[in-house]
Design a protein around this motif. Structure first.
Motif, PDB file in Angstrom:
ATOM      1  N   GLY A   1     125.586  78.410  26.088  1.00 36.54           N
ATOM      2  CA  GLY A   1     124.312  79.080  26.109  1.00 36.54           C
ATOM      3  C   GLY A   1     123.786  79.418  24.739  1.00 36.54           C
ATOM      4  O   GLY A   1     124.885  79.307  23.676  1.00 36.54           O
ATOM      5  N   SER A   2     122.662  79.331  24.426  1.00 37.09           N
ATOM      6  CA  SER A   2     122.028  79.548  23.154  1.00 37.09           C
ATOM      7  C   SER A   2     120.544  80.179  23.482  1.00 37.09           C
ATOM      8  O   SER A   2     120.065  80.111  24.433  1.00 37.09           O
ATOM      9  N   VAL A   3     120.244  80.904  22.133  1.00 38.95           N
ATOM     10  CA  VAL A   3     119.060  81.473  22.310  1.00 38.95           C
ATOM     11  C   VAL A   3     118.598  81.714  20.858  1.00 38.95           C
ATOM     12  O   VAL A   3     119.171  81.389  19.803  1.00 38.95           O
ATOM     13  N   SER A   4     117.046  81.424  20.691  1.00 40.41           N
ATOM     14  CA  SER A   4     116.489  81.459  19.318  1.00 40.41           C
ATOM     15  C   SER A   4     115.145  82.382  19.499  1.00 40.41           C
ATOM     16  O   SER A   4     114.946  82.783  20.457  1.00 40.41           O
ATOM     17  N   ALA A   5     114.750  82.550  18.321  1.00 40.94           N
ATOM     18  CA  ALA A   5     113.552  83.601  18.087  1.00 40.94           C
ATOM     19  C   ALA A   5     112.669  82.703  17.159  1.00 40.94           C
ATOM     20  O   ALA A   5     113.402  82.412  16.151  1.00 40.94           O
ATOM     21  N   LEU A   6     111.674  82.571  17.263  1.00 39.81           N
ATOM     22  CA  LEU A   6     110.657  82.079  16.407  1.00 39.81           C
ATOM     23  C   LEU A   6     110.216  83.343  15.385  1.00 39.81           C
ATOM     24  O   LEU A   6     110.439  84.389  15.420  1.00 39.81           O
TER      25      LEU A   6
END
Length: 70
Positions: free
Chosen positions: A16-21
């Motif tokens: 899994g991965s997650v990102s934030a602008l």
């Protein structure tokens, strides 16, 4: 971007991965705590994590107070 893997050193399956602008207009010096982002990946079997800025090299990624719960 924070990415979790099932193997050591960013190997194995991507769990899994997650990102934030983080827009250029949001500078830590100008916004204080408003510029801080928190990323969380919840998955079983995490053995390693990678953190990347996704921006052009060398980028401007900084992190502090990293917490890993097992």
């Amino acid at each position: 971007m924070l990415t979790a893997f099932s193997g050591a050193n960013g190997t194995g399956s991507n769990l899994g991965s997650v990102s934030a602008l983080y827009p250029d207009s949001l500078g830590f010096g100008m916004q204080g705590n408003g510029a801080i982002r928190t990323l969380t990946v919840n998955a079983a079997g995490i053995q390693s994590l990678t953190i990347s800025s996704g921006g052009p090299s060398p980028g401007s990624l900084s992190f502090d107070n990293v917490v890993v719960d097992r």
